[in-house]
Scaffold this active site. Structure first.
Site, PDB file in Angstrom:
ATOM      1  CG  HIS A  81      -2.120  -0.945   0.973  1.00 11.92           C
ATOM      2  ND1 HIS A  81      -2.252  -2.171   1.608  1.00 11.92           N
ATOM      3  CD2 HIS A  81      -3.188  -0.830   0.140  1.00 11.92           C
ATOM      4  CE1 HIS A  81      -3.365  -2.763   1.187  1.00 11.92           C
ATOM      5  NE2 HIS A  81      -3.951  -1.981   0.304  1.00 11.92           N
ATOM      6  CG  HIS A  85      -2.059   0.071  -4.285  1.00 12.53           C
ATOM      7  ND1 HIS A  85      -2.694  -0.838  -5.121  1.00 12.53           N
ATOM      8  CD2 HIS A  85      -3.011   0.541  -3.439  1.00 12.53           C
ATOM      9  CE1 HIS A  85      -3.977  -0.906  -4.778  1.00 12.53           C
ATOM     10  NE2 HIS A  85      -4.198  -0.071  -3.768  1.00 12.53           N
ATOM     11  CG  ASP A 124      -5.309   2.137  -0.423  1.00  9.15           C
ATOM     12  OD1 ASP A 124      -5.093   1.257  -1.278  1.00  9.15           O
ATOM     13  OD2 ASP A 124      -6.237   2.061   0.420  1.00  9.15           O
TER      14      ASP A 124
END
Ligand SMILES: Cc1nc2ccc(C(=O)N[C@]34C[C@H]5C[C@H](C[C@H](C5)C3)C4)cc2n2c(-c3ccccc3Cl)nnc12
Ligand SMILES: [Mg+2]
Ligand SMILES: [Zn+2]
Length: 344
Positions: A81, A85, A124
């Site tokens: 993450h 990503h 994220d």
């Protein structure tokens, strides 16, 4: 707090390399992880421009560049993450908007396309490589902030995105009217919250029903379900690439899961089997993940857009590779070996 220096902005603004998007960047099998980290931000600007969004929404290049540099800095160096990503999820949003011609064909509006791409980049932000249930069980500060509403991490990612938009010189939406701005932020909120897989699981039956009935352009529910489906597809898009990308991504995800499992054991909590490096059988877990979550999602997308069938095919192919790996592993497990090294 995070800093972005003026020379960072000017270096990106003057980057020549990306001004003509590299060939094949707009093909479904292209893996964005091949792009040099120092060139990612230039390519983000070019992808927005290539879809006509810079022109349509009067996005200022220096504001967009500063925003992108803050977003990039807003990701930690977790195994999975991290910025790459976010960049690959963003690249997939570019692929579907371009290849499925979502705006020209009226499936989504230009504003929804802009919000979709920005949500992918931010979805994220500041991830710590741990799950929502870990936040709640270990009583982190994020849990104390958001656990009453659920989707703890996703609410934090949204808060970080809004914080960057409110940073001097980073509000890429300052060319929008008040009404468009409000609609865009509502979309970004809904789209980032939609990336909680537990949220997706509650919607997937409605998405399957929508695909079998046929998409109704005038249905607000269908239009919202489609945007949520596209967010989930983007978040899982590494699984639509070749076996090497699919397996490497699984490696990175399980590095995060196993580190969380180690933390949970140290705290005296028993981790889920998929988080326990002593118990997890990665090929079998990946067969389940692809069968129950990934393939169904790309099956729905392929039902709505036959041009997306190649994405479903590659997820099915990757699941088959895990089935072969599992059979191979089973023999090895019998003889005591248990690490993924044998797949190299
Ligand atoms: C390769 C790969 N494997 C993955 C294996 C498992 C899970 C996973 O969250 N499983 C579930 C299983 C049930 C029902 C819900 C909620 C929880 C309980 C946990 C989902 C995710 C995986 N994943 C992701 C990913 C996508 C979105 C958010 C977070 C992540 Cl990590 N991206 N790539 C991968
Ligand atoms: Mg997430
Ligand atoms: Zn994600």
């Amino acid at each position: 707090h995070m800093q972005v220096h003026p020379e960072d902005v000017s270096r990106v603004l003057n980057c020549e390399r990306a001004h003509d998007l590299m060939p094949e960047i707009d093909l479904f099998y292209f893996s964005p992880r091949k792009i040099e980290e120092s060139e990612c931000v230039c390519y983000c600007v070019e992808m927005f421009d290539d879809l006509g969004l810079v022109q349509q929404w009067q996005l200022k290049r220096d504001t967009l560049t500063r925003f992108l540099l803050f977003v990039k800095k807003g990701y930690r160096d977790a195994p999975y993450h991290n910025w790459y990503h976010a960049f690959s999820v963003f690249h997939f949003s570019y692929l579907v908007i371009k290849n499925l011609r979502l705006v020209e064909r009226g499936f989504i509006s230009s504003l929804e396309a802009l919000a979709f791409m920005v949500s992918c980049l931010c979805h994220d932000l500041d991830h710590r490589g741990t799950t929502n249930s870990f936040q709640m069980q270990s009583g982190t500060e994020l849990a104390s902030l958001y656990s009453s509403e659920g989707s703890v991490m996703e609410r934090h990612h949204l808060a970080q995105a809004l914080c960057i938009l409110n940073t001097d010189g980073c509000n890429i939406f300052d060319g929008l009217t008040g009404e468009q701005y409000g609609k865009c932020l509502d979309l970004i909120r809904d789209l980032i919250l939609a990336t909680d897989l537990a949220h997706h699981i509650r919607l997937v039956q409605d998405q399957e029903k929508m695909a079998s009935e046929g998409f109704d352009m005038n249905s607000t529910q269908h239009r919202q379900l489609l945007l949520f489906l596209l967010m989930t597809c983007a978040d899982l898009s590494d699984q639509t690439k070749d076996w090497k990308v699919s397996r490497t991504t699984a490696d990175l995800v399980y590095q995060e899961f196993f580190s969380q499992g180690d933390l949970e054991k140290a705290m005296g909590n028993a981790p889920l089997e998929m988080m326990d490096r002593e118990k997890a059988r990665i090929p079998d877990l990946q067969i389940q993940f692809l069968s129950h979550i990934v393939c169904p999602v790309f099956k729905i997308l392929a039902q709505l857009f036959p041009e997306a069938d190649c994405l479903l095919q590659s997820t099915v192919k990757n699941r088959h590779c895990w089935e072969q790996a599992s059979a191979f592993f089973a023999r090895k497990w019998e003889s005591g070996h248990s690490s993924l090294d044998i797949l190299r």
